[in-house]
Enzyme design. Structure first.
Site, PDB file in Angstrom:
ATOM      1  N   ARG A  78       0.807  -1.233   0.000  1.00  0.00           N
ATOM      2  CA  ARG A  78       0.000   0.000   0.000  1.00  0.00           C
ATOM      3  C   ARG A  78       0.832   1.271   0.000  1.00  0.00           C
ATOM      4  NH1 ARG A  78      -5.256  -1.047   0.414  1.00  0.00           N
ATOM      5  NH2 ARG A  78      -5.855  -2.996   1.416  1.00  0.00           N
TER       6      ARG A  78
ATOM      7  N   LYS B 108      -0.209 -19.728   5.630  1.00  0.00           N
ATOM      8  CA  LYS B 108      -1.152 -20.102   6.673  1.00  0.00           C
ATOM      9  C   LYS B 108      -1.494 -18.858   7.491  1.00  0.00           C
ATOM     10  CE  LYS B 108       0.183 -21.485  10.835  1.00  0.00           C
ATOM     11  NZ  LYS B 108       1.001 -20.725  11.788  1.00  0.00           N
TER      12      LYS B 108
ATOM     13  N   HIS C 150       5.213 -24.075   6.510  1.00  0.00           N
ATOM     14  CA  HIS C 150       6.673 -24.014   6.325  1.00  0.00           C
ATOM     15  C   HIS C 150       7.404 -25.192   6.966  1.00  0.00           C
ATOM     16  CE1 HIS C 150       6.810 -22.169  10.345  1.00  0.00           C
ATOM     17  NE2 HIS C 150       8.102 -22.429  10.348  1.00  0.00           N
TER      18      HIS C 150
ATOM     19  N   LYS D 126      11.186 -27.882   5.963  1.00  0.00           N
ATOM     20  CA  LYS D 126      12.346 -28.174   6.807  1.00  0.00           C
ATOM     21  C   LYS D 126      12.972 -29.499   6.364  1.00  0.00           C
ATOM     22  CE  LYS D 126      10.450 -25.784  10.859  1.00  0.00           C
ATOM     23  NZ  LYS D 126      11.360 -24.751  11.314  1.00  0.00           N
TER      24      LYS D 126
ATOM     25  N   GLU E 278       8.135 -24.112  22.004  1.00  0.00           N
ATOM     26  CA  GLU E 278       8.896 -22.889  21.738  1.00  0.00           C
ATOM     27  C   GLU E 278       9.195 -22.213  23.060  1.00  0.00           C
ATOM     28  OE1 GLU E 278       7.618 -20.718  17.959  1.00  0.00           O
ATOM     29  OE2 GLU E 278       5.754 -21.478  18.781  1.00  0.00           O
TER      30      GLU E 278
ATOM     31  N   ASP F 110      -2.681 -22.070  15.562  1.00  0.00           N
ATOM     32  CA  ASP F 110      -1.364 -21.592  15.148  1.00  0.00           C
ATOM     33  C   ASP F 110      -0.394 -22.743  14.856  1.00  0.00           C
ATOM     34  OD1 ASP F 110       0.479 -19.428  14.696  1.00  0.00           O
ATOM     35  OD2 ASP F 110       1.446 -19.953  16.590  1.00  0.00           O
TER      36      ASP F 110
ATOM     37  N   HIS G 292       1.271 -27.404  11.723  1.00  0.00           N
ATOM     38  CA  HIS G 292       2.608 -28.003  11.835  1.00  0.00           C
ATOM     39  C   HIS G 292       2.567 -29.382  12.520  1.00  0.00           C
ATOM     40  CE1 HIS G 292       3.631 -24.098  10.530  1.00  0.00           C
ATOM     41  NE2 HIS G 292       3.801 -23.516  11.691  1.00  0.00           N
TER      42      HIS G 292
ATOM     43  N   LYS H 207       3.921 -22.189  23.751  1.00  0.00           N
ATOM     44  CA  LYS H 207       4.846 -21.040  23.786  1.00  0.00           C
ATOM     45  C   LYS H 207       5.393 -20.932  25.194  1.00  0.00           C
ATOM     46  CE  LYS H 207       3.686 -18.719  19.785  1.00  0.00           C
ATOM     47  NZ  LYS H 207       4.641 -18.917  18.697  1.00  0.00           N
TER      48      LYS H 207
HETATM   49  C1  BG6 Z   1       4.492 -20.149  12.770  1.00  0.00           C
HETATM   50  C2  BG6 Z   1       3.650 -19.704  13.931  1.00  0.00           C
HETATM   51  O1  BG6 Z   1       3.702 -20.821  11.815  1.00  0.00           O
HETATM   52  O2  BG6 Z   1       5.501 -21.027  13.229  1.00  0.00           O
HETATM   53  C3  BG6 Z   1       4.494 -19.062  15.008  1.00  0.00           C
HETATM   54  O3  BG6 Z   1       2.669 -18.783  13.483  1.00  0.00           O
HETATM   55  C4  BG6 Z   1       5.639 -19.973  15.406  1.00  0.00           C
HETATM   56  O4  BG6 Z   1       3.712 -18.735  16.152  1.00  0.00           O
HETATM   57  C5  BG6 Z   1       6.386 -20.455  14.173  1.00  0.00           C
HETATM   58  O5  BG6 Z   1       6.501 -19.261  16.269  1.00  0.00           O
HETATM   59  C6  BG6 Z   1       7.401 -21.520  14.541  1.00  0.00           C
HETATM   60  O6  BG6 Z   1       8.201 -21.783  13.442  1.00  0.00           O
HETATM   61  P1  BG6 Z   1       9.639 -22.412  13.617  1.00  0.00           P
HETATM   62  O7  BG6 Z   1      10.122 -22.643  12.221  1.00  0.00           O
HETATM   63  O8  BG6 Z   1      10.465 -21.403  14.377  1.00  0.00           O
HETATM   64  O9  BG6 Z   1       9.458 -23.673  14.400  1.00  0.00           O
END
Ligand code: BG6
Length: 483
Positions: free
Chosen positions: A47, A151, A181, A185, A219, A238, A243, A339
């Site tokens: 934007r 996502k 993602h 990996k 995490e 999330d 994942h 988290k």
């Molecule tokens: C993301 C989440 O998809 O993955 C985040 O939205 C998370 O909250 C992240 O921290 C973790 O990714 P990675 O690659 O650091 O394990």
């Protein structure tokens, strides 16, 4: 390696965090490694009206320099390969201007008209952007056209279905690349190689030999400045739905007929469809309070900036699922994500069945009775098979020891997930992307946890979550693998 691709790679949200931290650095790294060639060009769309090509090139340079790329190299790349287009209110004239800009770049560089549209934008803008592209006829081109969607894809089954229907109105499934993602990996991809090239493990990969499976995505970080998103999402949307569920599918799936996108994705979908309805008594949700992480005090979730003081958003989940298939009947799969946990750790732990008769009653703890395979996705990527050995001396004492392999000791460097994924998009390989049916099936699984009615148990930051998460396993005679 496949031939370098000619394409215009358009990034919606070109000035945003995701573009600056992940997408642009990955495109640059692929270019430097000679994987995308001379004719992979980038068009940032955002934007900011005052930016122009030159201003955007500087923004790209700064973003890359922040990630350690020498500024002169970054600027040279940006000057030669990067353009910018403003989007205003997302009306038809905006998409017409984007189309003109792309065609202009293609004419200037004599490109065949291959196009990628990457939606690095908030999920609320996915639908209108896809519609804008479709109505401007940017869903087709003289070459190929591919759409990449980040996502979260929907926030429950109904919204994911709606989004799929809208996207399918304009794009074929074969053009759509839904990103998770984790699938980029190396260690996640290695799960397929590990399972399907090592006959010794595949023959043990079933209910006759496996007692239980644990999947952890822990995490140590909190939610940082993402309260706006996270308050609406929570850990199930999330991490668990995507994942953790992808890891579950890769562990539980049957052997595909071939190593290609269709065969692999259809086996993953089948495995997820076999997951039984989750029992709400077998779900533990938690929210972190204040605590210590890495020897430093950290705030509780409700004290994070932007979070409601009475928020009921879960930051931790542990749950049990069962896969009702011939292979897995009766084997519990425990999923856990959170988290602000004790440390960053993503791993899959396969507990094999205990020795049927135990001869070493006084020679060590009960953990010794089963072998364990631990696949560490990150950090300390690698795997370890735990087996028992006699500790030297008398009386007879047993110890459980790992036979292990560490990626970083063996291979120089692991590529960043985004590099892998973007290259696959350019190559047209959908193996590492989530199919429409897969995303819907994954949402359907978690319906019982998404209604916000579950109890949320506080836990101290820097721990492994609420005690009830241990209980979930203990009542079945199991426990989380010890770290
Ligand atoms: C993301 C989440 O998809 O993955 C985040 O939205 C998370 O909250 C992240 O921290 C973790 O990714 P990675 O690659 O650091 O394990």
């Amino acid at each position: 390696m496949s031939a370098p691709v000619c394409a215009v790679f358009t990034i919606f949200g070109g000035t945003g965090d995701l573009a600056r931290r992940k997408v642009l650095p990955a495109l640059y790294a692929l270019h430097r490694a000679g994987k995308t060639g001379e004719q992979c060009l980038v068009l940032g769309v955002a934007r900011e009206t005052a930016l122009g090509d030159d201003g955007y090139r500087q923004l790209v340079t700064d973003a890359l320099a922040k990630g350690g790329v020498p500024a002169a190299d970054a600027r040279a790349w940006a000057d030669h390969y990067v353009w910018y287009q403003t989007i205003d209110d997302g009306g038809p004239e905006d998409y017409a201007a984007i189309g003109d800009k792309i065609r202009g770049i293609e004419r200037e560089r004599k490109l065949p008209g291959n196009r990628v549209f990457y939606l690095a934008i908030p999920p609320a803008a996915f639908a209108s952007t896809v519609e804008g592209l479709g109505e401007a006829k940017l869903n087709t081109s003289p070459g190929w056209t591919r759409l990449v969607i980040e996502k979260p894809f929907g926030r429950d089954l109904a919204s994911a279905r709606e989004l799929n229907a809208l996207v399918h109105r304009w794009f074929q499934e074969s053009q759509i690349y839904r990103i998770d993602h984790y699938l980029g990996k190396e260690t996640v991809q290695n799960l397929l190689v590990f399972r399907f090239s090592n006959a010794v493990f595949e023959s043990l990969w079933n209910r006759d030999h496996v007692d239980s499976v644990q999947i952890t995505v822990a995490e140590d970080i909190g939610i940082g400045s993402r309260a706006g998103y996270y308050e609406q999402a929570g850990v199930v949307r999330d991490i668990i739905q995507n994942h953790a569920t992808q890891l579950l599918a890769l562990v539980a799936m049957e052997v595909p007929a071939a190593f290609d996108a269709d065969a692999i994705r259809s086996e993953k979908i089948k495995a997820l469809r076999q997951v039984g309805l989750i029992d709400t008594h077998e779900i533990v949700l938690g929210q972190y309070g204040a605590g210590m992480v890495d020897n430093a005090p950290v705030a509780g979730y409700r004290d994070e900036p932007g979070v409601a003081r009475d928020s009921r958003t879960p930051t931790f989940a542990a749950l049990k699922v069962e896969v009702d298939s011939w292979r897995w009947q009766g084997v519990p799969f425990y999923l856990r994500a959170g988290k602000r946990m004790a440390r960053r750790l993503t791993e899959i732990v396969v507990h094999f069945r205990r020795a049927p008769v135990w001869l070493f009653e006084h020679s060590g703890g009960r953990d010794l009775r089963s072998n364990v395979l631990r696949l560490t996705i990150q950090p300390d990527e690698g795997f370890a098979l735990y087996f028992n050995a006699k500790a030297p001396g008398q009386p007879m004492d047993l110890e459980r020891l790992p036979l292990d392999f560490n990626y970083k000791e063996q291979f120089a460097e692991l590529p960043e997930a985004y590099q892998t994924l973007l290259l696959e998009v350019l190559d047209g390989d959908q193996t590492l992307f989530v199919h429409a049916d897969e995303v819907e099936t994954a949402w359907a699984l978690y319906a019982p946890v998404l209604d916000g009615r579950q109890r949320i148990i506080p836990y101290e930051a820097g721990t492994w979550g609420p005690y009830e998460a241990n209980d979930l396993l203990q009542r079945e005679g199991n426990h989380w693998f010890y770290h």
